[in-house]
Write an enzyme that holds these catalytic residues in place. Structure first.
Site, mmCIF file in Angstrom:
data_model
loop_
_atom_site.group_PDB
_atom_site.id
_atom_site.type_symbol
_atom_site.label_atom_id
_atom_site.label_comp_id
_atom_site.label_asym_id
_atom_site.label_seq_id
_atom_site.Cartn_x
_atom_site.Cartn_y
_atom_site.Cartn_z
ATOM 1 N N ARG A 49 0.699 -1.609 -0.413
ATOM 2 C CA ARG A 49 0.310 0.046 0.147
ATOM 3 C C ARG A 49 1.049 1.197 -0.220
ATOM 4 O O ARG A 49 0.156 2.110 -0.319
ATOM 5 C CB ARG A 49 -0.935 -0.070 1.340
ATOM 6 C CG ARG A 49 -1.795 -1.545 0.920
ATOM 7 C CD ARG A 49 -3.019 -0.877 2.609
ATOM 8 N NE ARG A 49 -3.575 -0.111 2.794
ATOM 9 C CZ ARG A 49 -3.934 0.184 4.204
ATOM 10 N NH1 ARG A 49 -3.562 -0.721 5.275
ATOM 11 N NH2 ARG A 49 -4.418 1.355 4.470
ATOM 12 N N GLN A 62 12.590 -13.893 6.807
ATOM 13 C CA GLN A 62 11.798 -14.724 6.563
ATOM 14 C C GLN A 62 11.130 -14.790 5.083
ATOM 15 O O GLN A 62 11.276 -13.648 4.293
ATOM 16 C CB GLN A 62 10.646 -13.663 7.376
ATOM 17 C CG GLN A 62 9.618 -14.718 7.903
ATOM 18 C CD GLN A 62 7.820 -13.814 7.131
ATOM 19 O OE1 GLN A 62 7.907 -12.815 7.784
ATOM 20 N NE2 GLN A 62 6.771 -14.413 8.047
ATOM 21 N N GLU A 74 -9.061 -12.175 15.808
ATOM 22 C CA GLU A 74 -8.900 -10.935 15.647
ATOM 23 C C GLU A 74 -9.738 -10.684 14.632
ATOM 24 O O GLU A 74 -11.345 -12.137 15.010
ATOM 25 C CB GLU A 74 -8.115 -11.881 14.072
ATOM 26 C CG GLU A 74 -6.237 -11.700 14.455
ATOM 27 C CD GLU A 74 -5.262 -11.086 14.455
ATOM 28 O OE1 GLU A 74 -5.620 -10.072 14.107
ATOM 29 O OE2 GLU A 74 -3.950 -11.837 14.909
ATOM 30 N N ALA A 133 30.701 40.420 3.496
ATOM 31 C CA ALA A 133 29.804 39.936 2.868
ATOM 32 C C ALA A 133 29.961 38.867 1.821
ATOM 33 O O ALA A 133 31.213 40.002 0.697
ATOM 34 C CB ALA A 133 28.477 40.587 2.556
#
Length: 461
Positions: free
Chosen positions: A24, A84, A164, A372
């Site tokens: 998403r 995993q 769940e 400057a």
């Protein structure tokens, strides 16, 4: 009660789940590496877990595993990585850390890399609850029955089961106490219970949440520690990432105000995850702090300035419209004014660079004044070189300091000079061509150019 209850000095291991793809997010970047306040969400989770001083830390990776591994090691080079290979659920993900924690005697805390806002006090409460219960689950109250969180079924202080949302009945969905997913338990107990988790559910996944009912069937106890819902905010989309950023900024601004930092328009100030601002500092509107900034008490950061990797000492004034880049170190009572950029440079106490100046790879001595348009020309196309400016030196406007070069204490450069050689202390360096005026030449040149333009205009009509 079980013999696996926590004691006062029980060691802790951290398991951070960071294997999700985050489709998403619509990004090639793994979800957990998207930044909040200038740091990957993964780092926020690792820092939260770090408040318990874990003896071991394991990050479980999956999608974009190499990038996630590199990020985790950049935060903590001692962290272990478990891969995993298939995303089969949270219970399966935690089991991937089993080998890395084999033989570890202590508690395991499971955190989520896309839930970056768990507070240290909350984790301390979970550790305290482990002294009386085998499994501790972090929960929060939500009063919307349609909220798609798992529900925590309790009886008194005991947690009976976690259901769940997909598998919950209408009555169970009416329960307001919801599951964050954060769990703490004895390492051996957690891994043993996970071995009995099945994927017999609506999603066909191995739920970490099933450990509660399995543990209770073994005579073990479980309980809930509650936190504010904001702590459990998960990030699964760009919109949620933006909301997480906004929530983090609000919390950090409030914290800074509470500690005594002055901000006239706090909603316009953007801080990083590691910003340090001391009490009695003042931050004007529209200031951005990127990572690595510290501001001392009594310093003032004026509007529309951007700071990154910089330190600002007491009494210093920065901006407006100034940029401090990594390695900028401003001493006490220094002045860095509008459209001045400082990079990898130290300004000693009282030094000033008030207008339109670039100072890179340099050391500026105490009370030196940079006029400057001063530029330290530090890069030759291949390497960086250093400029040394002594105490009380005066650098005239529009001076180009071609590094490596030094200007000694109390020395001066004339305006418009290009300084390529060292200037001894007390000397004046003048390095510009002699001015020559050509009488009437400007008038004749303008007339010539005007005629050329007119002839070109006639030729196009």
């Amino acid at each position: 009660m079980s013999s696996n209850l926590s004691t006062l000095n029980t060691p802790t291991a951290l398991i951070v789940l960071a294997a999700g793809k985050g489709s998403r997010m619509k990004s090639d970047l793994p979800k957990t590496l998207h930044p909040v306040a200038g740091a990957p969400m993964l780092w926020h989770a690792m820092r939260a877990g770090g408040t318990l001083a874990p003896q071991k830390s394991v990050v479980v990776t999956g999608f974009g595993g190499d990038a996630v591994k590199a990020s985790a090691l950049a935060y903590d080079d001692k962290v272990e990585i478990a891969l995993q290979r298939e995303q089969l659920g949270t219970g399966h993900a935690v089991l991937q850390a089993k080998a890395a924690l084999d033989g570890f005697d202590g508690d395991a805390l499971v955190l989520y890399a896309d839930t970056p806002f768990i507070q240290p006090e909350t984790l301390q409460s979970m550790a305290a609850a482990r002294k009386t219960h085998d499994i501790v689950v972090l929960g929060f109250d939500v009063y919307d029955p349609s909220a798609r969180y798992g529900r925590l079924v309790t009886e008194g202080d005991d947690l009976l089961e976690i259901v769940e949302f997909k598998d919950a009945t209408e009555n169970q969905r009416a329960i307001t106490l919801c599951n964050s997913g954060v769990v703490m338990a004895d390492r051996a107990t957690l891994m043993s219970v996970l071995e009995d988790v099945t994927n017999d559910n609506a999603a066909g996944e191995y739920y970490l949440t099933d450990i509660v009912s399995i543990a209770r069937s073994r005579g073990l106890s479980a309980t809930v520690v509650k936190c504010e819902e904001a702590e459990t905010m998960g990030v699964n989309s760009r919109a949620e990432l933006a909301r997480a950023e906004a929530a983090y900024q609000t919390r950090m601004r409030d914290s800074l105000l509470d500690k005594g930092v002055t901000m006239q328009a706090p909603d316009t100030v953007h801080v990083a995850w590691d910003t340090e601002i001391a009490p009695r500092a003042e931050i004007e509107p529209y200031v951005v702090f990127a990572p690595g900034v510290s501001v001392a008490s009594g310093a003032k950061i004026r509007a529309f300035s951007h700071l990154e990797g910089a330190h600002v000492a007491s009494g210093a004034v920065v901006g407006p419209y100034a940029r401090l880049r990594p390695g900028a170190d401003l001493g006490e009572n220094t002045r860095v004014g509008n459209f001045v950029e400082i990079k990898n440079a130290t300004l000693d106490a009282g030094a000033k660079a008030n207008h339109l100046t670039y100072v890179g790879d340099a050391h500026v001595g105490a009370k030196a004044n940079l006029g400057a348009g001063t530029v330290t020309c530090n890069y030759d196309g291949f390497n960086k070189h250093k400029t040394e400016i002594g105490a009380n030196a005066f650098i005239g406007s529009s001076t180009m300091l071609v590094a490596p070069v030094s200007v000694g204490d109390g020395a001066m450069t004339a305006s418009g000079s290009v300084i390529t050689k060292d200037v001894a202390p007390g000397d004046l360096a003048l390095a510009r061509a002699q001015q020559v005026n050509k009488p009437g030449l400007a008038k004749r040149l303008f007339e010539k150019l005007k005629k050329i333009k007119e002839s070109k205009t006639k030729g196009t009509t």
